[in-house]
Structures are given as structure tokens and as C-alpha cells.
Design a protein around this motif. Structure first.
Motif, PDB file in Angstrom:
ATOM      1  N   HIS A  38       0.911  -1.170  -0.061  1.00 50.30           N
ATOM      2  CA  HIS A  38       0.021   0.093  -0.013  1.00 50.30           C
ATOM      3  C   HIS A  38       0.726   1.185   0.048  1.00 50.30           C
ATOM      4  O   HIS A  38       0.753   2.362  -0.717  1.00 50.30           O
ATOM      5  N   ASN A  39       1.910   1.368   0.946  1.00 49.67           N
ATOM      6  CA  ASN A  39       2.736   2.434   1.078  1.00 49.67           C
ATOM      7  C   ASN A  39       3.635   2.694  -0.435  1.00 49.67           C
ATOM      8  O   ASN A  39       3.627   3.710  -1.026  1.00 49.67           O
ATOM      9  N   LEU A  40       4.233   1.334  -0.582  1.00 50.05           N
ATOM     10  CA  LEU A  40       4.823   1.568  -2.150  1.00 50.05           C
ATOM     11  C   LEU A  40       4.037   2.044  -3.392  1.00 50.05           C
ATOM     12  O   LEU A  40       4.609   2.925  -4.042  1.00 50.05           O
ATOM     13  N   LYS A  41       2.810   1.622  -3.320  1.00 51.05           N
ATOM     14  CA  LYS A  41       1.862   2.172  -4.409  1.00 51.05           C
ATOM     15  C   LYS A  41       1.757   3.780  -4.336  1.00 51.05           C
ATOM     16  O   LYS A  41       1.715   4.440  -5.209  1.00 51.05           O
ATOM     17  N   THR A  42       1.547   3.956  -3.008  1.00 49.31           N
ATOM     18  CA  THR A  42       1.463   5.490  -2.841  1.00 49.31           C
ATOM     19  C   THR A  42       2.627   6.279  -3.327  1.00 49.31           C
ATOM     20  O   THR A  42       2.340   7.160  -4.063  1.00 49.31           O
ATOM     21  N   GLU A  43       3.798   5.843  -3.208  1.00 50.96           N
ATOM     22  CA  GLU A  43       5.008   6.542  -3.479  1.00 50.96           C
ATOM     23  C   GLU A  43       5.341   6.414  -4.920  1.00 50.96           C
ATOM     24  O   GLU A  43       5.761   7.497  -5.577  1.00 50.96           O
ATOM     25  N   TRP A  44       5.064   5.196  -5.682  1.00 50.56           N
ATOM     26  CA  TRP A  44       5.415   4.921  -6.993  1.00 50.56           C
ATOM     27  C   TRP A  44       4.537   5.292  -8.085  1.00 50.56           C
ATOM     28  O   TRP A  44       4.672   5.447  -9.065  1.00 50.56           O
ATOM     29  N   PRO A  46       2.458   7.906  -8.872  1.00 51.07           N
ATOM     30  CA  PRO A  46       2.642   9.209  -9.540  1.00 51.07           C
ATOM     31  C   PRO A  46       3.999   8.986 -10.744  1.00 51.07           C
ATOM     32  O   PRO A  46       3.767   9.498 -11.641  1.00 51.07           O
ATOM     33  N   PHE A  47       5.082   8.578 -10.133  1.00 52.99           N
ATOM     34  CA  PHE A  47       6.242   8.476 -10.793  1.00 52.99           C
ATOM     35  C   PHE A  47       6.083   7.483 -11.974  1.00 52.99           C
ATOM     36  O   PHE A  47       6.541   7.801 -13.355  1.00 52.99           O
ATOM     37  N   LEU A  48       5.470   6.426 -11.915  1.00 49.24           N
ATOM     38  CA  LEU A  48       4.982   5.460 -13.008  1.00 49.24           C
ATOM     39  C   LEU A  48       4.156   6.027 -14.052  1.00 49.24           C
ATOM     40  O   LEU A  48       4.195   5.693 -15.204  1.00 49.24           O
ATOM     41  N   ALA A  49       3.202   6.935 -13.462  1.00 49.28           N
ATOM     42  CA  ALA A  49       2.172   7.487 -14.568  1.00 49.28           C
ATOM     43  C   ALA A  49       2.989   8.436 -15.383  1.00 49.28           C
ATOM     44  O   ALA A  49       2.750   8.632 -16.518  1.00 49.28           O
ATOM     45  N   ASP A  50       3.943   9.090 -14.743  1.00 54.56           N
ATOM     46  CA  ASP A  50       4.931  10.078 -15.595  1.00 54.56           C
ATOM     47  C   ASP A  50       5.738   9.379 -16.649  1.00 54.56           C
ATOM     48  O   ASP A  50       5.940   9.766 -17.699  1.00 54.56           O
ATOM     49  N   MET A  51       6.365   8.319 -16.158  1.00 57.77           N
ATOM     50  CA  MET A  51       6.904   7.430 -17.114  1.00 57.77           C
ATOM     51  C   MET A  51       6.188   6.910 -18.214  1.00 57.77           C
ATOM     52  O   MET A  51       6.519   7.120 -19.251  1.00 57.77           O
ATOM     53  N   GLU A  52       4.843   6.603 -17.882  1.00 59.74           N
ATOM     54  CA  GLU A  52       4.034   5.979 -19.217  1.00 59.74           C
ATOM     55  C   GLU A  52       3.802   7.202 -19.962  1.00 59.74           C
ATOM     56  O   GLU A  52       3.863   6.913 -21.326  1.00 59.74           O
ATOM     57  N   LYS A  53       3.259   8.381 -19.623  1.00 66.79           N
ATOM     58  CA  LYS A  53       3.190   9.405 -20.395  1.00 66.79           C
ATOM     59  C   LYS A  53       4.269   9.972 -21.268  1.00 66.79           C
ATOM     60  O   LYS A  53       4.257  10.266 -22.446  1.00 66.79           O
ATOM     61  N   GLN A  54       5.445   9.892 -20.688  1.00 65.02           N
ATOM     62  CA  GLN A  54       6.593  10.514 -21.272  1.00 65.02           C
ATOM     63  C   GLN A  54       7.455   9.421 -22.135  1.00 65.02           C
ATOM     64  O   GLN A  54       8.172   9.920 -23.109  1.00 65.02           O
ATOM     65  N   THR A  55       7.162   8.092 -21.967  1.00 62.65           N
ATOM     66  CA  THR A  55       7.742   7.196 -22.843  1.00 62.65           C
ATOM     67  C   THR A  55       7.117   6.532 -24.003  1.00 62.65           C
ATOM     68  O   THR A  55       7.335   5.887 -24.779  1.00 62.65           O
ATOM     69  N   GLY A 251      12.491  15.348 -13.449  1.00 61.39           N
ATOM     70  CA  GLY A 251      13.037  16.432 -12.357  1.00 61.39           C
ATOM     71  C   GLY A 251      13.890  17.493 -12.686  1.00 61.39           C
ATOM     72  O   GLY A 251      14.540  18.260 -11.980  1.00 61.39           O
ATOM     73  N   VAL A 252      14.273  17.416 -13.974  1.00 61.05           N
ATOM     74  CA  VAL A 252      15.376  18.318 -14.546  1.00 61.05           C
ATOM     75  C   VAL A 252      14.939  19.320 -15.575  1.00 61.05           C
ATOM     76  O   VAL A 252      14.161  18.748 -16.533  1.00 61.05           O
ATOM     77  N   PRO A 253      15.118  20.809 -15.645  1.00 57.05           N
ATOM     78  CA  PRO A 253      14.547  21.551 -16.465  1.00 57.05           C
ATOM     79  C   PRO A 253      15.266  20.933 -17.975  1.00 57.05           C
ATOM     80  O   PRO A 253      16.367  20.758 -18.218  1.00 57.05           O
ATOM     81  N   VAL A 268       7.221  14.616  -6.931  1.00 59.76           N
ATOM     82  CA  VAL A 268       7.191  13.160  -6.931  1.00 59.76           C
ATOM     83  C   VAL A 268       8.454  12.604  -6.612  1.00 59.76           C
ATOM     84  O   VAL A 268       8.372  11.558  -5.366  1.00 59.76           O
ATOM     85  N   LEU A 269       9.461  12.920  -6.738  1.00 61.54           N
ATOM     86  CA  LEU A 269      10.760  12.453  -6.576  1.00 61.54           C
ATOM     87  C   LEU A 269      10.944  12.559  -4.973  1.00 61.54           C
ATOM     88  O   LEU A 269      11.516  11.658  -4.308  1.00 61.54           O
ATOM     89  N   ALA A 270      10.570  13.788  -4.535  1.00 57.34           N
ATOM     90  CA  ALA A 270      10.513  13.914  -2.848  1.00 57.34           C
ATOM     91  C   ALA A 270       9.790  12.996  -2.351  1.00 57.34           C
ATOM     92  O   ALA A 270      10.188  12.412  -1.047  1.00 57.34           O
ATOM     93  N   GLY A 271       8.692  12.485  -2.805  1.00 56.82           N
ATOM     94  CA  GLY A 271       7.950  11.369  -2.265  1.00 56.82           C
ATOM     95  C   GLY A 271       8.555  10.203  -2.058  1.00 56.82           C
ATOM     96  O   GLY A 271       8.288   9.489  -1.044  1.00 56.82           O
TER      97      GLY A 271
END
Length: 333
Positions: A38-44, A46-55, A251-253, A268-271
Motif C-alpha cells: 500500500h505504501n509503495l503504491k502511494t509513493e510509486w 505518480p512516478f510510473l504514471a509520468d513514465m508512461e506518459k513520457q515514454t 525533475g530536470v529542466p 514526486v521524487l521527494a515522495g
């Protein structure tokens, strides 16, 4: 018959025209079980959603009850990319076609993290020597056997360097669990001492400050290289290029990102308690391989049941491997 053939041809053409576009490539992303799913899903998520969108890949999170599940998932190509600790990454590289391509960076910019021994704040235990001296009366929470900070590092620095090849031989009771479970067991006085690490302790401090207040750190390891991200090395090159670009620019301009997007990615990385990633290779495993060999050497040297000839041969073999590692580590600097 001609009419039937014409109708069949038309139907086939219609089927081709109405067929969906080629399915998008699916990547299963493995996440080691450092804490509850449960905790791992909460943290990951948002990151995986961005990975899906950008790749452009369909990214699916892959969870398992232990580290071995993620290693085996990569071995049988059920996992194509994964977050590992160094010990589990070594297993993935050696047994599961894995290859390190980037490394996480601590949120504070540290080049790695630290393993700890924890006790309850009210405990009279204040050092490794206190723990070893009273081990016969203590319950010990050990980490997953494939965990770097929960098992390998304390296994070497706390136990092997003190002539102990297996904690089960000295403690009253030993249980194995993930970092979060071990920390909660200490906070709730269910075990007397447990392994953990600096990254997980920060998460507990943020999410469960009342439990964190019950925890005392009595040992800190040397620096451990930051967690690697591993892919299967047989992924197509264009897929690897997309994945690596995503990680190294997250997370990089960049010219294609707005300030708001970069800010969101940093949040997201801070999470995850991380800063932007940096490139890495399998060379980051060299000190971990060294630890494994040192630990094995100490075990063989202390084996009273092994003949002196066998012992001498095995120790010489390990010393040769250690010398080779030392050369590689010097070349990698």
C-alpha cells in the motif's frame, strides 16, 4: 459462390480497416518489498504514471512479497525494469539478464545511504557489543536475504567481523521481514533489535512520527552506494534509449518542459525521498561484491570441519577474486 466470395473479401477488408492500432509496448516495473505494498503504491504510482506518459509505454507496477520475487520476475522476463537495492541488483545482473543504467540520488544529495541497527528508545542496548553480549536473551529482526542494508551489510560489519557467520546461532529468536515491518516491531517492543536503513527511517519519521519517536539507532554502517535502477539488457535499444532519457531528465529542466512540470516531478521524487537520477553501470556493485567475498572468506576461515587443504584452496580462490575486484575498483575511480 461469387457473391459469397465477394462478401467474404469485403468482410475481411472491413475487419482490417476497423482493427485497432498495434498494441502499445508493455513494461512491467518491479518494486522491491521494502515496506507494505500500500505504501509503495502511494509513493510509486505518480512516478510510473509520468513514465508512461513520457515514454509512450504502458507501465505496469510489479510487486512481490520478497526481493526474490522481483529477481525471478526479471529472470523470466515478467519484469523488464526494476528498482533494486545493490544486493538484489547483483542477483539480477548475475542471474536475470539485468543491467544497471541509472542510480537514485538521496533527497539531500548524499551519494548513498546507511544501514542501521535499531532498538527501542527505552532499551539499555547502546552498541553492537551490547547486542552481541546479550544476544542469547534477545529477539532479532533481520532483513530480507537479498537486502543490501537489511542483511548483507549488517551481516558483514556487525556479525562476520565479530566472528559470527549466522545470527540464528546467537539470538534467542530471529525473524526476517522488510524494513518497515522490522522498524515497527522495534517501536512496538515485538523484537529487541532489528536492521533498517536511513532511507526507510526518513519515511517512517514523515508518516508515523509517533512510532519513529520510539526508535533509537545504535549502529550506522559505512556508506552504501545509492539504489540502482536495472533493466533487462535484451530490451531493444530504442526502448532503452527512451527509458534512460526519461530517468535522466526527470525533475530536470529541459527545453520541452514547463517550470510547473519540473516542479511537479521534483515533488514526486521527494515522495520517494530522492533527487534527480544520475547515470550508473554495473561497476557500482563492485564494493557489494567485495563484501560478499569478505563474508564468505570469514565463514570458511572459521569452519572447524573443513580440512586445512580444502580451506587453504578455497581461501586462495577468494583472495584471487578479491584482488581482481580491487583492480576493477581502482580502474573505475
Amino acid at each position: 459462390m461469387k457473391i459469397s466470395a465477394t462478401l467474404l473479401a469485403a468482410a475481411a477488408l472491413g475487419g482490417l480497416l476497423s482493427a485497432p492500432a498495434q498494441a502499445e509496448e508493455v513494461l512491467n516495473f518491479g518494486i522491491i518489498s521494502t515496506e507494505s505494498s500500500h505504501n509503495l503504491k502511494t509513493e510509486w504510482v505518480p512516478f510510473l504514471a509520468d513514465m508512461e506518459k513520457q515514454t509512450g509505454f504502458k507501465i505496469k507496477a510489479f510487486f512481490a512479497p520478497d526481493y526474490a520475487g522481483i529477481i525471478e520476475g526479471m529472470r523470466f522476463n515478467k519484469v523488464q525494469v526494476a528498482w533494486f537495492g545493490n544486493k538484489s541488483a547483483m542477483e539480477a545482473v548475475d542471474r536475470a539478464e539485468g543491467e544497471i543504467f541509472v542510480q537514485s540520488v538521496d533527497a539531500d544529495g548524499n551519494p548513498g545511504y546507511w544501514s542501521h541497527l535499531l532498538v527501542h528508545k527505552d532499551s539499555n542496548l547502546n552498541s553492537v557489543q551490547d547486542v552481541l553480549k546479550n544476544a542469547g536473551e534477545l529477539a532479532f529482526g533481520n532483513g530480507d536475504p537479498n537486502s543490501t542494508s537489511g542483511f548483507l551489510v549488517p551481516g558483514y560489519y556487525v556479525f562476520a567481523q565479530n566472528g559470527i557467520d549466522d545470527p540464528k546461532k546467537i539470538f534467542k529468536r530471529v525473524v526476517s521481514a522488510n524494513h518497515e515491518t522490522n522498524a515497527m516491531a522495534v517501536a512496538n517492543k515485538q523484537v529487541d533489535v532489528s536492521t533498517n536503513n536511513s532511507e526507510n527511517l526518513r519515511l517512517i519519521q514523515d508518516r508515523q512520527p509517533e512510532k519513529f519517536a520510539n526508535i533509537k539507532v545504535i549502529w550506522t554502517s559505512p556508506l552504501i552506494p545509492a539504489d540502482p535502477i536495472v533493466w533487462r539488457k535484451d530490451l531493444p535499444k530504442d526502448s532503452r534509449d527512451k527509458i534512460k532519457t526519461f530517468f535522466l531528465t526527470y525533475g530536470v529542466p529541459t527545453p520541452t518542459k514547463t517550470q510547473d512540470q519540473v516542479k511537479k516531478e521534483i515533488e514526486v521524487l521527494a515522495g520517494l525521498k530522492w533527487a534527480p537520477f544520475k547515470p550508473s553501470t554495473n561497476d557500482q556493485l563492485l564494493p557489494i561484491r567485495q563484501l560478499e567475498l569478505f563474508k564468505g572468506r570469514n565463514k570458511i576461515a572459521a569452519d572447524a570441519n573443513m580440512s586445512e587443504a580444502d580451506k587453504k584452496a578455497k581461501l586462495a580462490e577468494i583472495d584471487t577474486k578479491l584482488a581482481e575486484l580491487n583492480k576493477k575498483m581502482a580502474a573505475a575511480k
